[in-house]
Design a protein around this motif. Structure first.
Motif, short mmCIF file in Angstrom:
data_model
loop_
_atom_site.label_atom_id
_atom_site.label_comp_id
_atom_site.label_asym_id
_atom_site.label_seq_id
_atom_site.Cartn_x
_atom_site.Cartn_y
_atom_site.Cartn_z
N TYR A 1 34.66 52.96 41.27
CA TYR A 1 33.28 52.51 41.20
C TYR A 1 32.85 52.23 39.77
O TYR A 1 32.05 51.33 39.51
N ASN A 2 33.37 53.00 38.83
CA ASN A 2 32.97 52.85 37.43
C ASN A 2 33.99 52.10 36.60
O ASN A 2 33.88 52.05 35.37
N ALA A 3 34.99 51.50 37.25
CA ALA A 3 36.07 50.84 36.51
C ALA A 3 35.59 49.69 35.66
O ALA A 3 36.16 49.40 34.60
N SER A 4 34.52 49.00 36.09
CA SER A 4 34.02 47.84 35.35
C SER A 4 33.57 48.22 33.94
O SER A 4 33.58 47.40 33.03
N GLN A 5 33.19 49.49 33.75
CA GLN A 5 32.78 49.94 32.42
C GLN A 5 33.94 49.90 31.44
O GLN A 5 33.73 49.85 30.22
N GLY B 1 36.33 47.53 31.70
CA GLY B 1 36.88 46.19 31.73
C GLY B 1 37.81 45.91 32.90
O GLY B 1 38.54 44.91 32.90
N ILE B 2 37.79 46.77 33.89
CA ILE B 2 38.65 46.60 35.06
C ILE B 2 37.78 46.20 36.25
O ILE B 2 36.90 46.95 36.66
N ASN B 3 37.99 45.03 36.77
CA ASN B 3 37.20 44.53 37.89
C ASN B 3 37.93 44.75 39.20
O ASN B 3 39.03 44.22 39.41
N CYS B 4 37.38 45.56 40.08
CA CYS B 4 37.99 45.82 41.38
C CYS B 4 36.89 46.17 42.37
O CYS B 4 35.79 46.57 41.98
N ASN B 5 37.19 46.02 43.63
CA ASN B 5 36.22 46.38 44.66
C ASN B 5 36.95 46.84 45.90
O ASN B 5 38.14 46.56 46.09
#
Length: 244
Positions: free
Chosen positions: A2-6, A8-12
């Motif tokens: 959930y916090n990976a985008s912080q 620089g990792i984009n996933c869902n």
């Protein structure tokens, strides 16, 4: 994730397959059991399946077979404590024994429990997208922990959507419809509160499995909480140990 985008990792997560998770869980459990059995066999440990009962303080009976032992260790685990709640016997509720094996995706879940175990289950379910409410008679899930650390943990769970009712006693659980249950509670002032939920999980303390031992026959001291031991896990019969 959930916090990976912080970082620089984009996933869902598009979906979660509970069936796949349960199958993997069962594979892991089976593998661990097989490995433990292999270790016992390698050590020439004789394994008997059955219910043990004391004949004397040095003799156990298992499947009508008597076993003499100089030292004995009792490590039979426990089962979830089922509180005395009106109607609970008429409603299916989860416990730690069947939650992951019988679990299916829910919209919402009420967890009844007084310790960190309730929080562990709560976070797992929240991460699956389930609306979770925890009801506890206690004022804190971690009374012996550092207050700042505890508040940090609780606030993190609140931020994820957890709802908690403290100082609340569950009086009754009853079917509200084919798919929901109604939980009737009382706060410390006696005020009644009703909660509707799809399912209920008991995350209460464990009771030791010791009813079959016939402990009174050999004079081992015990209470409703379990077998009484000293700092070395010795019972009142010093050659008999109890742990786990």
């Amino acid at each position: 994730i959930y916090n990976a985008s912080q970082f620089g990792i984009n996933c869902n997560i598009s979906s979660v397959s509970i069936n796949t998770l349960q199958k993997r869980l069962q594979r892991v459990i089976t593998k661990m059991q097989e490995e433990e059995l292999a270790v016992l066999q390698k050590l020439n440990v004789k394994l008997l399946y059955g219910e043990a009962r004391f004949i004397s303080n040095k003799i156990l009976s298992v499947n009508k077979q008597q076993i003499l032992a100089r030292k004995i260790i009792l490590a039979t685990g426990g089962n979830t404590y089922i509180p005395k709640i009106v109607g609970i016997q008429n409603c299916k509720v989860y416990t730690g024994d069947n939650f992951f094996t019988d679990f299916h995706m829910l919209q919402d879940l009420v967890i009844i429990g007084d310790s960190y175990i309730a929080l562990e289950y709560a976070q797992i379910c929240i991460r699956f997208g389930i609306k979770v409410t925890v009801i506890t008679e206690a004022t804190s899930f971690l009374p012996e922990s550092d207050i700042e650390t505890y508040e940090c943990l609780l606030n993190a769970l609140y931020a994820e959507g957890l709802v908690c009712y403290f100082n609340m006693r569950v009086l009754e659980i009853k079917k509200n419809s084919d798919v929901t249950k109604l939980i009737i509670c009382s706060d410390h002032e006696g005020k009644l509160v009703s909660l509707e939920t799809e399912d209920v999980l008991l995350a209460t303390h464990m009771l030791p499995n010791m009813s079959s031992f016939s402990l009174d026959n050999i004079g081992i001291d015990y209470s409703s909480k379990g077998i009484i031991v000293d700092q070395y896990f010795r019972t009142s019969q010093k050659h008999i140990y109890a742990l786990g």
